[in-house]
Design an enzyme around this catalytic site. Structure first.
Site, PDB file in Angstrom:
ATOM      1  N   LYS A 142      35.865  21.872  34.396  1.00  0.00           N
ATOM      2  CA  LYS A 142      35.160  21.840  35.656  1.00  0.00           C
ATOM      3  C   LYS A 142      33.683  22.152  35.447  1.00  0.00           C
ATOM      4  O   LYS A 142      33.371  22.745  34.414  1.00  0.00           O
ATOM      5  CB  LYS A 142      35.794  22.793  36.660  1.00  0.00           C
ATOM      6  N   HIS A 172      41.451  26.852  34.703  1.00  0.00           N
ATOM      7  CA  HIS A 172      41.975  27.875  33.786  1.00  0.00           C
ATOM      8  C   HIS A 172      42.838  28.914  34.502  1.00  0.00           C
ATOM      9  O   HIS A 172      43.627  29.602  33.874  1.00  0.00           O
ATOM     10  CB  HIS A 172      40.855  28.527  32.963  1.00  0.00           C
ATOM     11  N   LYS A 176      46.709  31.246  33.449  1.00  0.00           N
ATOM     12  CA  LYS A 176      46.883  32.709  33.399  1.00  0.00           C
ATOM     13  C   LYS A 176      48.368  33.042  33.501  1.00  0.00           C
ATOM     14  O   LYS A 176      49.077  32.483  34.345  1.00  0.00           O
ATOM     15  CB  LYS A 176      46.129  33.371  34.565  1.00  0.00           C
ATOM     16  N   GLU A 210      34.914  39.529  41.847  1.00  0.00           N
ATOM     17  CA  GLU A 210      34.321  39.823  40.533  1.00  0.00           C
ATOM     18  C   GLU A 210      33.262  40.891  40.724  1.00  0.00           C
ATOM     19  O   GLU A 210      32.566  40.886  41.738  1.00  0.00           O
ATOM     20  CB  GLU A 210      33.645  38.571  39.973  1.00  0.00           C
ATOM     21  N   HIS A 234      40.144  27.069  41.934  1.00  0.00           N
ATOM     22  CA  HIS A 234      41.056  28.181  41.644  1.00  0.00           C
ATOM     23  C   HIS A 234      41.802  28.681  42.895  1.00  0.00           C
ATOM     24  O   HIS A 234      43.024  28.833  42.879  1.00  0.00           O
ATOM     25  CB  HIS A 234      40.310  29.363  41.023  1.00  0.00           C
TER      26      HIS A 234
HETATM   27  C1  BG6 Z   1      34.958  30.156  36.528  1.00  0.00           C
HETATM   28  C2  BG6 Z   1      33.717  30.275  37.356  1.00  0.00           C
HETATM   29  O1  BG6 Z   1      35.632  28.962  36.814  1.00  0.00           O
HETATM   30  O2  BG6 Z   1      35.807  31.254  36.809  1.00  0.00           O
HETATM   31  C3  BG6 Z   1      33.009  31.584  37.099  1.00  0.00           C
HETATM   32  O3  BG6 Z   1      32.834  29.197  37.044  1.00  0.00           O
HETATM   33  C4  BG6 Z   1      33.961  32.743  37.307  1.00  0.00           C
HETATM   34  O4  BG6 Z   1      31.877  31.733  37.950  1.00  0.00           O
HETATM   35  C5  BG6 Z   1      35.229  32.521  36.512  1.00  0.00           C
HETATM   36  O5  BG6 Z   1      33.317  33.919  36.877  1.00  0.00           O
HETATM   37  C6  BG6 Z   1      36.258  33.575  36.849  1.00  0.00           C
HETATM   38  O6  BG6 Z   1      37.307  33.470  35.953  1.00  0.00           O
HETATM   39  P1  BG6 Z   1      38.142  34.740  35.536  1.00  0.00           P
HETATM   40  O7  BG6 Z   1      39.190  34.198  34.631  1.00  0.00           O
HETATM   41  O8  BG6 Z   1      37.194  35.688  34.872  1.00  0.00           O
HETATM   42  O9  BG6 Z   1      38.680  35.297  36.819  1.00  0.00           O
END
Ligand code: BG6
Length: 487
Positions: A142, A172, A176, A210, A234
């Protein structure tokens, strides 16, 4: 099973931060198929040996036991090689073709971790050079476009060179362990299914918070924002996993068909819901774990007048028999109070109250995705009361069952990119997104983007280190509910 895995963008951030470490772990766990070759592609003039050294120096920055021992790295490094290419130049592809022709393999994986603006050119050139054979798979990172039209045009260009079964669109989150476990929880247990519907569930909340800001990605983030970065992909994938009907089997298309139905059933936006059920925010300076941090507009690469959202909270419904009338809340943001992703299934209260439950609370199931990976089932029990449950007015105490999957499965768990890379090498599409799902998700978020474009108020500020603008709490409070931290 001999494979060639080609990383376009082989000297880029994603390769050294996520993909190489994931491949190394697969190698260490003995799950990487034998006879593989990993080919980095980049613009720099590097020999195979120099590429290996570059990867090695990156690995030296890896913490703890994930860092390879010298002998382990030497073995892994023998799989690595490098091809210099300028992806915009058709002549460059001959060098790759030559390298690939050096040996016979069972599969060739082309992993595009480059700027998406190059996707179309790369696919066209792979086809022009005969590098889109039936044993080739293509992996797309992406963002796949910035709206429905650009997404469709990328999908169309890729679709000209490859069949849908050869295309692996990465989200991704689907890799998980906690998200895969969500499928196992729903479709591997009979317990929850009868309750998993409007009659028993009052609301569902998906939180993806986050604590980090935009880091060094200010320039990218300015043109992206939280809706495109986290919600379109996501968050909607999580919503699908929660809301989909049981698939007829565990095959990729059976699962993807059901996810698509959820996306199609998402309530369409109206001017009223757009203004009341979508909150956008942007972090201002604040404190995260005692450290003062700058506001978004002061980050490198960000305009001082930026109206890019770093937070989104929204309310939606799924218009089908199972879910009609049940609000689904999604919220995600950068620089929030903690790094935390979870899904809360809030059940309805007992239909007739003979005991007092504390503060009108009801049962809930919390599915923790990260950093904790586990399940909490919140129930009520009779605690220390002197009066028995039969004596009127007895108050119940909240108790919960707490399953910690990290503890239970520990080292057997495979990281998201490791899982997804192994699935690509194996040709398993279950955890990848089909083009129609992706387009439907864009179709649903587009009215929000258009609404914001015409809205002069801009995102609401929230102090870094908090749970977002107060309007997000007000939105959910209008339905008589609250976010988990407000209970
Ligand atoms: C990514 C985003 O797809 O996912 C990022 O582009 C984000 O901005 C990240 O920080 C979050 O992934 P994870 O696995 O750290 O929750």
């Amino acid at each position: 099973m001999a494979f060639d895995l080609v990383f376009f963008g082989g000297t880029g951030d994603l390769v050294w931060r996520k993909l190489m470490p994931a491949l190394f772990q697969a190698f260490r766990h003995g799950s990487l198929p034998e006879g593989g070759r990993i080919i980095g592609v980049g613009r720099d003039e590097l020999s195979d040996e120099q590429y290996r050294q570059r990867i090695q120096s990156r690995f030296e920055q890896v913490d703890g036991d994930k860092r390879p021992q010298a002998e382990e790295f030497a073995e892994f490094a023998s799989l690595l090689c490098y091809v210099r290419m300028d992806l915009s130049q058709p002549a460059s592809y001959a060098a790759l073709a030559k390298r690939l022709a050096e040996r016979e393999t069972d599969s060739v994986v082309m992993y595009l971790s480059t700027a998406p603006s190059l996707f179309t050119t790369v696919c066209e050139q792979l086809a022009a050079n005969g590098l889109n054979t039936s044993k080739t798979r293509i992996v797309l990172e992406k963002p796949l476009g910035h709206d429905l039209a650009s997404n469709r045009s990328i999908n169309a260009a890729v679709g000209k060179a490859f069949k849908e079964q050869q295309i692996f669109r990465i989200d991704h989150y689907l890799g998980k362990p906690a998200v895969q476990n969500l499928f196992a929880l729903r479709f591997g247990n009979a317990l929850f299914e009868p309750l998993w519907r409007r009659e028993h569930i009052a609301n569902i909340q998906i939180t993806m918070a986050e604590e980090l800001g935009v880091e060094k990605r200010g320039g990218f983030y300015e043109t992206t924002g939280a809706l495109r970065d986290m919600v379109q992909n996501h968050a909607l994938q999580l919503l699908c996993a929660i809301a989909m009907e049981p698939p007829i089997n565990a095959h990729a298309d059976a699962i993807r068909d059901e996810k698509l139905k959820v996306l199609r059933a998402l309530k369409r936006w109206t001017p009223e819901t757009l203004s009341q059920h979508v909150i956008r925010g942007q972090y201002s300076a604040g404190n995260v774990f005692g450290q003062s941090v700058p506001g978004y507009r002061d980050e490198t690469g960000v305009s001082a007048q930026s109206s890019t959202e770093t937070f989104v909270a929204l309310r939606t419904e799924i218009a089908n028999w199972r879910w009609a009338g049940v609000p689904f809340y999604i919220r995600t943001g950068k620089r929030m109070a903690s790094r935390e992703a979870h899904i809360e299934i809030n059940f309805r209260p007992t239909p007739h109250e003979i005991f007092k439950s504390p503060m009108g609370q009801a049962n809930k199931l919390v599915i923790h995705l990260q950093p904790k990976d586990g399940l909490e089932l919140h129930l009520f029990a009779q605690g220390q009361s002197k009066r028995g449950p039969g004596s009127g007015g007895a108050t119940l105490s909240p108790v919960h069952l707490d399953l910690d999957f990290d503890k239970r499965f520990g080292s057997q768990r495979v990281g998201a990119y490791e899982r997804l890379l192994l699935d690509v090498l194996d040709g398993r599409l279950n955890l990848f997104v089909r083009s129609d799902e992706q387009e439907e998700a864009w179709r649903w978020v587009e009215p929000i983007l258009q609404h914001w474009q015409n809205d002069t108020i801009g995102p609401r500020p929230y102090a870094a280190g908090t749970w977002g603008p107060s309007a997000s709490s007000a939105m959910i409070a209008r339905d008589g509910f609250c976010w988990s931290e407000e209970v």
